[in-house]
Scaffold this motif. Structure first.
Motif, PDB file in Angstrom:
ATOM      1  N   TYR A  98       0.830  -1.212   0.000  1.00 22.54           N
ATOM      2  CA  TYR A  98       0.000   0.000   0.000  1.00 22.54           C
ATOM      3  C   TYR A  98       0.858   1.252   0.000  1.00 22.54           C
ATOM      4  O   TYR A  98       0.574   2.214  -0.726  1.00 22.54           O
ATOM      5  CB  TYR A  98      -0.947  -0.023   1.197  1.00 22.54           C
ATOM      6  CG  TYR A  98      -1.930  -1.171   1.127  1.00 22.54           C
ATOM      7  CD1 TYR A  98      -3.002  -1.141   0.236  1.00 22.54           C
ATOM      8  CD2 TYR A  98      -1.770  -2.299   1.926  1.00 22.54           C
ATOM      9  CE1 TYR A  98      -3.896  -2.194   0.147  1.00 22.54           C
ATOM     10  CE2 TYR A  98      -2.663  -3.358   1.854  1.00 22.54           C
ATOM     11  CZ  TYR A  98      -3.726  -3.303   0.959  1.00 22.54           C
ATOM     12  OH  TYR A  98      -4.595  -4.356   0.869  1.00 22.54           O
ATOM     13  N   ALA A 101       2.206   1.825  -3.342  1.00 27.66           N
ATOM     14  CA  ALA A 101       1.202   2.256  -4.311  1.00 27.66           C
ATOM     15  C   ALA A 101       0.609   3.622  -3.970  1.00 27.66           C
ATOM     16  O   ALA A 101      -0.436   3.998  -4.497  1.00 27.66           O
ATOM     17  CB  ALA A 101       0.082   1.217  -4.392  1.00 27.66           C
ATOM     18  N   GLU A 102       1.294   4.375  -3.098  1.00 28.93           N
ATOM     19  CA  GLU A 102       0.847   5.701  -2.674  1.00 28.93           C
ATOM     20  C   GLU A 102      -0.518   5.648  -1.997  1.00 28.93           C
ATOM     21  O   GLU A 102      -1.347   6.543  -2.159  1.00 28.93           O
ATOM     22  CB  GLU A 102       0.851   6.681  -3.845  1.00 28.93           C
ATOM     23  CG  GLU A 102       2.231   6.879  -4.447  1.00 28.93           C
ATOM     24  CD  GLU A 102       2.256   7.932  -5.548  1.00 28.93           C
ATOM     25  OE1 GLU A 102       1.163   8.365  -5.982  1.00 28.93           O
ATOM     26  OE2 GLU A 102       3.361   8.303  -5.964  1.00 28.93           O
ATOM     27  N   GLN A 103      -0.748   4.578  -1.246  1.00 24.50           N
ATOM     28  CA  GLN A 103      -1.957   4.440  -0.424  1.00 24.50           C
ATOM     29  C   GLN A 103      -1.531   4.267   1.043  1.00 24.50           C
ATOM     30  O   GLN A 103      -1.910   3.317   1.707  1.00 24.50           O
ATOM     31  CB  GLN A 103      -2.780   3.233  -0.883  1.00 24.50           C
ATOM     32  CG  GLN A 103      -3.369   3.369  -2.268  1.00 24.50           C
ATOM     33  CD  GLN A 103      -4.110   2.105  -2.681  1.00 24.50           C
ATOM     34  OE1 GLN A 103      -3.522   1.039  -2.875  1.00 24.50           O
ATOM     35  NE2 GLN A 103      -5.420   2.216  -2.831  1.00 24.50           N
TER      36      GLN A 103
END
Length: 329
Positions: A98, A101-103
């Protein structure tokens, strides 16, 4: 100063107690902050009640405003004496899928201020400098405190709601009173839903520019494009679904909610969407404070001393606050 005062929670279901602790030493990437104000959030009640995973004993509070009085050797973005804000998301691992994935709000190994790391119900706090924000000068310390969660999480929820014109806010407390002003500034129609019989909250909503205010049990006078639920009441999800148009969105903005009762598929059909909000990202904070500088929003607050922290929390639990409670240690 070698000691600090804090309101500590020893375990779920307990009241806060005032304790003295050594002032913490910041790690290489941390700030030592003299706390000026700390907002009181409904999530603090979930921490107290054991409804979310927490490390006990813990000092609650994740809407921190204060001045930097010490810093680790690796900190370069802040300076001694600078005013900063500390939000709920206190640290992420930086390497899970995450984070990659820039989450980062969904990080597998996060730390949360006032939940898994000590928060701001205290005279001093340490925070990972990478997750702190400079605070706009036009806000006082007390005015700024609710922005660090009520504002930030509300902003993320509003962005998830899309560009719809008619927005419903269920649970008119700290977050909704900030978001109502933002949505009105954006040119939207805001419909406010409060507890049945809470005419004071309904009047408060109208004073902030809401075009309609009523009970959560009522249907709004027009179909909504999106509904944001801030109250931790699962039964509001089917209610909100009935209030949104086809293709409309229901955003659950709390970290904890009671169970959602069953409802007919017909209420969801028509490409309606139910979505939750999980934490925040640093980008949410950057974009929110950029917007705050333009919107002219104001926070409505009531202040409490550190010794009154239990009183503030019970006032919040009872729905006896207009706006946000803020502890001034």
């Amino acid at each position: 100063m070698t000691t600090m005062r804090a309101a500590e929670l020893g375990g779920p279901g307990q009241a806060l107690r005032i304790v003295e602790r050594p002032v913490p030493t910041p790690a290489a990437d941390e700030l030592l902050i003299a706390v000026s104000a700390c907002g009181v959030c409904r999530t603090d009640l979930h921490v107290m009640d054991g409804e979310i995973p927490t490390h006990y004993p813990i000092v609650p509070g994740h809407e921190i405003v204060g001045r930097v009085i010490g810093m680790g050797a690796d900190v370069t973005a802040f300076s001694i004496g600078q005013r900063v804000g500390v939000p709920w998301l206190g640290h992420t691992c930086g390497h899970c899928p995450y984070c990659a994935a820039e989450q980062e709000n969904l990080c597998d190994h996060p730390e949360f201020t006032g939940c898994t790391r000590d928060g701001g119900y205290a005279t001093h706090a340490v925070a990972d400098a990478r997750y702190c924000f400079p605070i706009p000068e036009r806000f006082s310390d007390v005015e700024a405190a609710p922005l660090l969660c009520a504002g930030l999480i509300g902003w993320r929820a509003l962005r998830m709601a899309g560009e719809g014109r008619r927005i419903g806010l269920y649970g008119f407390g700290a977050a909704a009173h900030v978001l109502a002003q933002v949505a009105v500034w954006q040119g939207r129609e805001v419909y406010a839903f409060a507890k049945a019989g809470d005419v004071e909250a309904q009047a408060f909503a109208r004073s902030l520019g809401c075009v309609w205010a009523g009970s959560s049990e009522e249907a709004p006078p027009a179909e909504l494009d999106a509904a944001l639920i801030f109250a931790p009441v699962g039964a509001l999800v089917p209610t909100a679904l009935k209030a949104v148009r086809k293709g409309g969105r229901v955003i659950c903005a709390g970290i904890h909610m009671s169970d959602i009762p069953s409802f007919p598929y017909a209420d969801l059909w028509g490409e309606r969407v139910i979505r939750s909000v999980a934490n925040l990202t640093r980008e949410d904070g950057t974009s929110f404070f950029e917007m705050v500088e333009k919107s002219g929003l104001k926070t409505v607050t009531e202040t409490f001393s550190l010794e009154q922290a239990n009183v503030a929390l019970e006032r919040l639990r009872a729905g006896a606050l207009s706006g946000a409670a803020v502890i001034v240690p």
